[in-house]
Design a protein around this motif. Structure first.
Motif, PDB file in Angstrom:
ATOM      1  N   HIS A  22     -12.956 -32.736   7.545  1.00 16.27           N
ATOM      2  CA  HIS A  22     -13.630 -34.001   7.257  1.00 16.27           C
ATOM      3  C   HIS A  22     -15.133 -33.767   7.410  1.00 16.27           C
ATOM      4  O   HIS A  22     -15.567 -33.104   8.357  1.00 16.27           O
ATOM      5  N   ALA A  23     -15.913 -34.316   6.484  1.00 16.67           N
ATOM      6  CA  ALA A  23     -17.374 -34.163   6.548  1.00 16.67           C
ATOM      7  C   ALA A  23     -18.037 -35.502   6.260  1.00 16.67           C
ATOM      8  O   ALA A  23     -17.467 -36.369   5.590  1.00 16.67           O
ATOM      9  N   ILE A  24     -19.239 -35.648   6.787  1.00 18.82           N
ATOM     10  CA  ILE A  24     -20.043 -36.845   6.580  1.00 18.82           C
ATOM     11  C   ILE A  24     -21.501 -36.406   6.504  1.00 18.82           C
ATOM     12  O   ILE A  24     -21.898 -35.434   7.146  1.00 18.82           O
ATOM     13  N   GLU A  25     -22.292 -37.113   5.704  1.00 15.28           N
ATOM     14  CA  GLU A  25     -23.723 -36.813   5.623  1.00 15.28           C
ATOM     15  C   GLU A  25     -24.509 -37.900   6.334  1.00 15.28           C
ATOM     16  O   GLU A  25     -24.114 -39.068   6.336  1.00 15.28           O
ATOM     17  N   THR A  26     -25.616 -37.487   6.936  1.00 21.49           N
ATOM     18  CA  THR A  26     -26.459 -38.397   7.704  1.00 21.49           C
ATOM     19  C   THR A  26     -27.925 -38.003   7.551  1.00 21.49           C
ATOM     20  O   THR A  26     -28.237 -36.858   7.228  1.00 21.49           O
ATOM     21  N   ARG A  27     -28.789 -38.950   7.833  1.00 22.20           N
ATOM     22  CA  ARG A  27     -30.226 -38.632   7.842  1.00 22.20           C
ATOM     23  C   ARG A  27     -30.637 -37.999   9.172  1.00 22.20           C
ATOM     24  O   ARG A  27     -31.753 -37.501   9.311  1.00 22.20           O
ATOM     25  N   ALA A  28     -29.751 -38.015  10.167  1.00 23.04           N
ATOM     26  CA  ALA A  28     -30.048 -37.388  11.468  1.00 23.04           C
ATOM     27  C   ALA A  28     -30.238 -35.880  11.278  1.00 23.04           C
ATOM     28  O   ALA A  28     -29.568 -35.256  10.452  1.00 23.04           O
ATOM     29  N   THR A  29     -31.124 -35.317  12.054  1.00 24.85           N
ATOM     30  CA  THR A  29     -31.406 -33.887  11.960  1.00 24.85           C
ATOM     31  C   THR A  29     -30.406 -33.073  12.789  1.00 24.85           C
ATOM     32  O   THR A  29     -29.817 -33.596  13.748  1.00 24.85           O
ATOM     33  N   PRO A  30     -30.233 -31.788  12.457  1.00 25.07           N
ATOM     34  CA  PRO A  30     -29.366 -30.949  13.290  1.00 25.07           C
ATOM     35  C   PRO A  30     -29.744 -30.967  14.776  1.00 25.07           C
ATOM     36  O   PRO A  30     -28.854 -31.098  15.620  1.00 25.07           O
ATOM     37  N   PRO A  31     -31.046 -30.875  15.145  1.00 18.90           N
ATOM     38  CA  PRO A  31     -31.361 -30.922  16.582  1.00 18.90           C
ATOM     39  C   PRO A  31     -30.934 -32.230  17.253  1.00 18.90           C
ATOM     40  O   PRO A  31     -30.475 -32.219  18.401  1.00 18.90           O
ATOM     41  N   ALA A  32     -31.065 -33.362  16.553  1.00 17.77           N
ATOM     42  CA  ALA A  32     -30.653 -34.643  17.138  1.00 17.77           C
ATOM     43  C   ALA A  32     -29.146 -34.664  17.372  1.00 17.77           C
ATOM     44  O   ALA A  32     -28.677 -35.146  18.405  1.00 17.77           O
ATOM     45  N   LEU A  69     -29.425 -30.362   5.118  1.00 20.61           N
ATOM     46  CA  LEU A  69     -29.525 -30.736   3.708  1.00 20.61           C
ATOM     47  C   LEU A  69     -30.969 -30.609   3.238  1.00 20.61           C
ATOM     48  O   LEU A  69     -31.899 -30.714   4.050  1.00 20.61           O
ATOM     49  N   PRO A  70     -31.180 -30.389   1.948  1.00 21.26           N
ATOM     50  CA  PRO A  70     -32.543 -30.214   1.427  1.00 21.26           C
ATOM     51  C   PRO A  70     -33.466 -31.398   1.711  1.00 21.26           C
ATOM     52  O   PRO A  70     -34.664 -31.216   1.876  1.00 21.26           O
ATOM     53  N   ASP A  71     -32.899 -32.615   1.809  1.00 21.46           N
ATOM     54  CA  ASP A  71     -33.736 -33.804   2.040  1.00 21.46           C
ATOM     55  C   ASP A  71     -34.070 -34.027   3.512  1.00 21.46           C
ATOM     56  O   ASP A  71     -34.690 -35.013   3.874  1.00 21.46           O
ATOM     57  N   GLY A  72     -33.609 -33.122   4.384  1.00 13.05           N
ATOM     58  CA  GLY A  72     -33.893 -33.245   5.812  1.00 13.05           C
ATOM     59  C   GLY A  72     -32.738 -33.802   6.607  1.00 13.05           C
ATOM     60  O   GLY A  72     -32.763 -33.779   7.826  1.00 13.05           O
ATOM     61  N   GLY A  73     -31.725 -34.298   5.945  1.00 11.57           N
ATOM     62  CA  GLY A  73     -30.556 -34.799   6.645  1.00 11.57           C
ATOM     63  C   GLY A  73     -29.599 -33.664   6.996  1.00 11.57           C
ATOM     64  O   GLY A  73     -29.949 -32.491   6.939  1.00 11.57           O
ATOM     65  N   THR A  74     -28.378 -34.046   7.340  1.00  8.15           N
ATOM     66  CA  THR A  74     -27.390 -33.076   7.800  1.00  8.15           C
ATOM     67  C   THR A  74     -26.003 -33.449   7.279  1.00  8.15           C
ATOM     68  O   THR A  74     -25.646 -34.628   7.273  1.00  8.15           O
ATOM     69  N   ARG A  75     -25.252 -32.460   6.887  1.00  7.65           N
ATOM     70  CA  ARG A  75     -23.821 -32.634   6.609  1.00  7.65           C
ATOM     71  C   ARG A  75     -23.091 -32.143   7.849  1.00  7.65           C
ATOM     72  O   ARG A  75     -23.266 -31.005   8.279  1.00  7.65           O
ATOM     73  N   ILE A  76     -22.282 -33.021   8.459  1.00  5.79           N
ATOM     74  CA  ILE A  76     -21.520 -32.676   9.663  1.00  5.79           C
ATOM     75  C   ILE A  76     -20.082 -32.414   9.226  1.00  5.79           C
ATOM     76  O   ILE A  76     -19.478 -33.242   8.540  1.00  5.79           O
ATOM     77  N   VAL A  77     -19.551 -31.277   9.648  1.00  9.99           N
ATOM     78  CA  VAL A  77     -18.199 -30.886   9.254  1.00  9.99           C
ATOM     79  C   VAL A  77     -17.349 -30.651  10.496  1.00  9.99           C
ATOM     80  O   VAL A  77     -17.768 -29.946  11.415  1.00  9.99           O
ATOM     81  N   TYR A  78     -16.168 -31.277  10.516  1.00  9.00           N
ATOM     82  CA  TYR A  78     -15.124 -30.972  11.502  1.00  9.00           C
ATOM     83  C   TYR A  78     -13.979 -30.357  10.717  1.00  9.00           C
ATOM     84  O   TYR A  78     -13.496 -30.958   9.763  1.00  9.00           O
ATOM     85  N   ARG A  79     -13.528 -29.185  11.129  1.00 14.15           N
ATOM     86  CA  ARG A  79     -12.430 -28.507  10.448  1.00 14.15           C
ATOM     87  C   ARG A  79     -11.440 -28.021  11.503  1.00 14.15           C
ATOM     88  O   ARG A  79     -11.817 -27.293  12.417  1.00 14.15           O
ATOM     89  N   THR A  80     -10.189 -28.430  11.371  1.00 19.57           N
ATOM     90  CA  THR A  80      -9.154 -27.993  12.301  1.00 19.57           C
ATOM     91  C   THR A  80      -8.166 -27.096  11.570  1.00 19.57           C
ATOM     92  O   THR A  80      -7.739 -27.413  10.455  1.00 19.57           O
ATOM     93  N   GLU A  81      -7.824 -25.990  12.229  1.00 19.10           N
ATOM     94  CA  GLU A  81      -6.876 -25.018  11.681  1.00 19.10           C
ATOM     95  C   GLU A  81      -5.822 -24.709  12.736  1.00 19.10           C
ATOM     96  O   GLU A  81      -6.157 -24.503  13.897  1.00 19.10           O
ATOM     97  N   PHE A  82      -4.577 -24.704  12.325  1.00 17.47           N
ATOM     98  CA  PHE A  82      -3.484 -24.216  13.159  1.00 17.47           C
ATOM     99  C   PHE A  82      -3.164 -22.822  12.650  1.00 17.47           C
ATOM    100  O   PHE A  82      -2.886 -22.648  11.463  1.00 17.47           O
ATOM    101  N   VAL A  83      -3.214 -21.838  13.548  1.00 16.87           N
ATOM    102  CA  VAL A  83      -2.898 -20.462  13.176  1.00 16.87           C
ATOM    103  C   VAL A  83      -1.857 -19.913  14.142  1.00 16.87           C
ATOM    104  O   VAL A  83      -1.691 -20.433  15.244  1.00 16.87           O
ATOM    105  N   GLY A  84      -1.161 -18.875  13.719  1.00 15.46           N
ATOM    106  CA  GLY A  84      -0.152 -18.252  14.565  1.00 15.46           C
ATOM    107  C   GLY A  84       1.240 -18.439  13.993  1.00 15.46           C
ATOM    108  O   GLY A  84       1.435 -19.140  12.995  1.00 15.46           O
ATOM    109  N   PRO A  85       2.236 -17.816  14.622  1.00 13.32           N
ATOM    110  CA  PRO A  85       3.602 -17.818  14.102  1.00 13.32           C
ATOM    111  C   PRO A  85       4.210 -19.207  13.887  1.00 13.32           C
ATOM    112  O   PRO A  85       4.974 -19.409  12.947  1.00 13.32           O
TER     113      PRO A  85
END
Length: 138
Positions: A6-16, A92-108
């Motif tokens: 799941h991802a969302i874009e925001t005007r917040a900066t990565p440091p914030a 993002l090029p405009d100064g904002g940020t795309r925030i990504v959460y990615r969950t993976e199940f791995v293993g047998p």
């Protein structure tokens, strides 16, 4: 393997945004999926923490990877499967940020357990990211 992103874009900066991610003990203040958290160190590889979802038992987690200011990965090792969640900030090029959460199940057992447990774990991702954005945008 089972995966969800799941991802969302925001005007917040990565440091914030990073300021709130790097404060593991503070996660319950903005993540309603965490009732309590106990942390054994800073946001760096090898740090362990116990996260208690509301009304449930604590889950033992470990920070597996960190790229300061941009991403971290936490893992829950259940023996025959591992749940890895990637938390990533993409400037993002405009100064904002795309925030990504990615969950993976791995293993047998990932193909069997992932479809059962994965949707429960990831169901609140939109709400959690929205809360993080509200906080970071102040």
């Amino acid at each position: 393997m089972w995966e969800y992103e799941h991802a969302i874009e925001t005007r917040a900066t990565p440091p914030a945004l990073w300021r709130f991610w790097s404060d593991i003990a503070g996660w319950p203040a903005w993540n309603e999926g965490i009732e309590k958290i106990e942390v054994d160190g800073p946001l760096e590889p090898g740090t362990t923490f116990r996260m208690t979802p509301p009304g449930e038992e604590p889950v033992e987690m470990r920070i597996a990877e960190v790229v300061p200011g941009l991403s971290f990965v936490d893992e829950m090792d259940a023996g025959d499967f591992v749940v890895r969640t990637v938390h990533r900030l993409e400037p993002l090029p405009d100064g904002g940020t795309r925030i990504v959460y990615r969950t993976e199940f791995v293993g047998p057992a990932a193909d069997r357990i992932g479809p059962q447990l994965g949707p429960q774990i990831t169901a609140d991702f939109p709400d959690v990211l929205a809360a993080l954005v509200r906080l970071a945008q102040g």
